[in-house]
Write a protein that holds these residues in place. Structure first.
Motif, PDB file in Angstrom:
ATOM      1  N   TRP A 102      31.584  52.486  34.574  1.00  0.00           N
ATOM      2  CA  TRP A 102      31.463  51.285  35.403  1.00  0.00           C
ATOM      3  C   TRP A 102      31.951  50.078  34.610  1.00  0.00           C
ATOM      4  CZ3 TRP A 102      28.809  46.585  35.249  1.00  0.00           C
ATOM      5  CH2 TRP A 102      28.753  45.879  36.462  1.00  0.00           C
ATOM      6  N   VAL A 103      32.650  49.186  35.288  1.00  0.00           N
ATOM      7  CA  VAL A 103      33.022  47.876  34.738  1.00  0.00           C
ATOM      8  C   VAL A 103      32.789  46.829  35.823  1.00  0.00           C
ATOM      9  CG1 VAL A 103      34.763  48.767  33.115  1.00  0.00           C
ATOM     10  CG2 VAL A 103      35.472  48.052  35.405  1.00  0.00           C
ATOM     11  N   ASN A 104      32.572  45.602  35.405  1.00  0.00           N
ATOM     12  CA  ASN A 104      32.410  44.527  36.390  1.00  0.00           C
ATOM     13  C   ASN A 104      33.763  43.886  36.688  1.00  0.00           C
ATOM     14  OD1 ASN A 104      32.797  43.093  33.986  1.00  0.00           O
ATOM     15  ND2 ASN A 104      31.264  41.551  34.491  1.00  0.00           N
ATOM     16  N   GLU A 105      33.762  42.966  37.630  1.00  0.00           N
ATOM     17  CA  GLU A 105      34.994  42.255  38.003  1.00  0.00           C
ATOM     18  C   GLU A 105      35.498  41.406  36.832  1.00  0.00           C
ATOM     19  OE1 GLU A 105      38.198  41.677  40.161  1.00  0.00           O
ATOM     20  OE2 GLU A 105      36.542  42.881  40.910  1.00  0.00           O
ATOM     21  N   GLY A 106      34.588  40.946  35.989  1.00  0.00           N
ATOM     22  CA  GLY A 106      34.975  40.169  34.805  1.00  0.00           C
ATOM     23  C   GLY A 106      35.875  40.956  33.875  1.00  0.00           C
ATOM     24  N   PHE A 107      35.706  42.267  33.842  1.00  0.00           N
ATOM     25  CA  PHE A 107      36.578  43.125  33.036  1.00  0.00           C
ATOM     26  C   PHE A 107      38.013  43.008  33.525  1.00  0.00           C
ATOM     27  CE2 PHE A 107      38.849  47.129  32.560  1.00  0.00           C
ATOM     28  CZ  PHE A 107      38.732  47.372  31.196  1.00  0.00           C
ATOM     29  N   THR A 108      38.181  43.049  34.844  1.00  0.00           N
ATOM     30  CA  THR A 108      39.521  42.929  35.425  1.00  0.00           C
ATOM     31  C   THR A 108      40.121  41.561  35.130  1.00  0.00           C
ATOM     32  OG1 THR A 108      38.991  44.508  37.167  1.00  0.00           O
ATOM     33  CG2 THR A 108      40.826  43.016  37.594  1.00  0.00           C
ATOM     34  N   LYS A 109      39.315  40.510  35.262  1.00  0.00           N
ATOM     35  CA  LYS A 109      39.804  39.160  34.968  1.00  0.00           C
ATOM     36  C   LYS A 109      40.200  39.022  33.502  1.00  0.00           C
ATOM     37  CE  LYS A 109      37.037  36.934  38.546  1.00  0.00           C
ATOM     38  NZ  LYS A 109      35.855  36.102  38.794  1.00  0.00           N
ATOM     39  N   MET A 110      39.414  39.625  32.607  1.00  0.00           N
ATOM     40  CA  MET A 110      39.663  39.483  31.176  1.00  0.00           C
ATOM     41  C   MET A 110      40.853  40.318  30.710  1.00  0.00           C
ATOM     42  SD  MET A 110      36.943  39.805  28.033  1.00  0.00           S
ATOM     43  CE  MET A 110      36.940  41.564  27.804  1.00  0.00           C
ATOM     44  N   THR A 111      41.007  41.535  31.253  1.00  0.00           N
ATOM     45  CA  THR A 111      42.026  42.453  30.738  1.00  0.00           C
ATOM     46  C   THR A 111      43.244  42.609  31.634  1.00  0.00           C
ATOM     47  OG1 THR A 111      41.096  44.416  31.822  1.00  0.00           O
ATOM     48  CG2 THR A 111      40.205  43.819  29.632  1.00  0.00           C
ATOM     49  N   GLY A 112      43.082  42.361  32.927  1.00  0.00           N
ATOM     50  CA  GLY A 112      44.179  42.592  33.867  1.00  0.00           C
ATOM     51  C   GLY A 112      44.173  44.008  34.436  1.00  0.00           C
ATOM     52  N   PHE A 113      43.349  44.895  33.882  1.00  0.00           N
ATOM     53  CA  PHE A 113      43.260  46.266  34.385  1.00  0.00           C
ATOM     54  C   PHE A 113      42.240  46.343  35.514  1.00  0.00           C
ATOM     55  CE2 PHE A 113      44.774  46.982  30.019  1.00  0.00           C
ATOM     56  CZ  PHE A 113      45.849  47.822  30.262  1.00  0.00           C
ATOM     57  N   SER A 114      42.565  47.097  36.550  1.00  0.00           N
ATOM     58  CA  SER A 114      41.644  47.247  37.673  1.00  0.00           C
ATOM     59  C   SER A 114      40.464  48.125  37.273  1.00  0.00           C
ATOM     60  CB  SER A 114      42.358  47.863  38.876  1.00  0.00           C
ATOM     61  OG  SER A 114      42.634  49.239  38.627  1.00  0.00           O
ATOM     62  N   LYS A 115      39.405  48.007  38.054  1.00  0.00           N
ATOM     63  CA  LYS A 115      38.231  48.855  37.830  1.00  0.00           C
ATOM     64  C   LYS A 115      38.620  50.329  37.924  1.00  0.00           C
ATOM     65  CE  LYS A 115      34.672  45.776  39.649  1.00  0.00           C
ATOM     66  NZ  LYS A 115      33.527  45.706  40.554  1.00  0.00           N
ATOM     67  N   ASN A 116      39.346  50.670  38.983  1.00  0.00           N
ATOM     68  CA  ASN A 116      39.720  52.072  39.191  1.00  0.00           C
ATOM     69  C   ASN A 116      40.570  52.613  38.055  1.00  0.00           C
ATOM     70  OD1 ASN A 116      38.319  52.358  41.577  1.00  0.00           O
ATOM     71  ND2 ASN A 116      40.061  51.828  42.863  1.00  0.00           N
ATOM     72  N   TYR A 117      41.437  51.787  37.505  1.00  0.00           N
ATOM     73  CA  TYR A 117      42.266  52.234  36.388  1.00  0.00           C
ATOM     74  C   TYR A 117      41.404  52.553  35.167  1.00  0.00           C
ATOM     75  CZ  TYR A 117      45.925  52.518  32.901  1.00  0.00           C
ATOM     76  OH  TYR A 117      46.747  52.960  31.897  1.00  0.00           O
ATOM     77  N   ALA A 118      40.386  51.744  34.920  1.00  0.00           N
ATOM     78  CA  ALA A 118      39.554  51.897  33.726  1.00  0.00           C
ATOM     79  C   ALA A 118      38.616  53.102  33.796  1.00  0.00           C
ATOM     80  CB  ALA A 118      38.741  50.625  33.496  1.00  0.00           C
TER      81      ALA A 118
END
Length: 190
Positions: A102-118
């Motif tokens: 699990w990752v939050n939306e902040g992960f996507t904002k910080m890295t550019g990678f989508s949740k599904n990709y991670a």
């Protein structure tokens, strides 16, 4: 006429963001003539206020989602204490084998990678040529010790931009450790 309407709208937006007692106090002191004097920048006050409120709401929602996962996995951690006064952008939860669950939306904002990709990847997909081998080794050793720790690692965004990432990692446990949670914050870009 346009400026007058814009100023009135900004005043309305600002006043609507006030607590009830503050609003009542302010309302008594504002006359229709005052709206002619208000600069359009009053909207910036409301926009800043609104942005801050939205960020706090996002954090609250993230914490609630983590608590839902805690209930599902029967984690015994005190999440109120864990999140108390923590400053983070991203939350990453991995299983015991370091696979991201699990990752939050902040992960996507910080890295550019989508949740599904991670999902189902290990956090090492964020590492690159400037990521220190010593830092990676140190983090692995700390994870094996199964105690909370902090460290800084050089990671890479989706666009290949390196950034220093401050990690705070905590084991998540019921009878034994089943997962890890990382609270992450970008501390510098290159």
């Amino acid at each position: 006429m346009k400026n007058k309407l814009a100023n009135m709208m900004c005043l309305d937006l600002f006043l609507s963001s006030q607590e009830t007692t503050d609003y009542k106090t302010l309302k008594k002191s504002i006359t229709p003539e005052d709206s002619k004097k208000l600069p359009l920048v009053s909207f910036d006050l409301y926009n800043n206020y609104f942005s801050t409120k939205m960020e706090l709401l996002d954090i609250k929602n993230d914490i609630n989602q983590v608590k839902e996962l805690a209930s599902k996995f029967d984690w015994k951690n005190n999440f109120d204490t864990l999140f108390n006064e923590q400053n983070f952008e991203a939350i990453v939860i991995t299983d015991i084998h370091q696979n991201i669950v699990w990752v939050n939306e902040g992960f996507t904002k910080m890295t550019g990678f989508s949740k599904n990709y991670a999902l189902k990847k290990t956090p090492s997909f964020l590492q690159g040529k400037e990521t220190s081998v010593e830092t990676k080794k140190r983090i692995r050793e700390k994870i094996v010790k199964n105690t909370p720790f902090s460290d800084i690692i050089i990671n890479y965004k989706k666009d290949k931009t390196p950034y220093k990432c401050k990690l705070k990692i905590f084991p998540l446990y019921n009878e034994e450790t089943t997962h890890f949670i990382a609270l992450e914050k970008s501390v510098a870009s290159f």
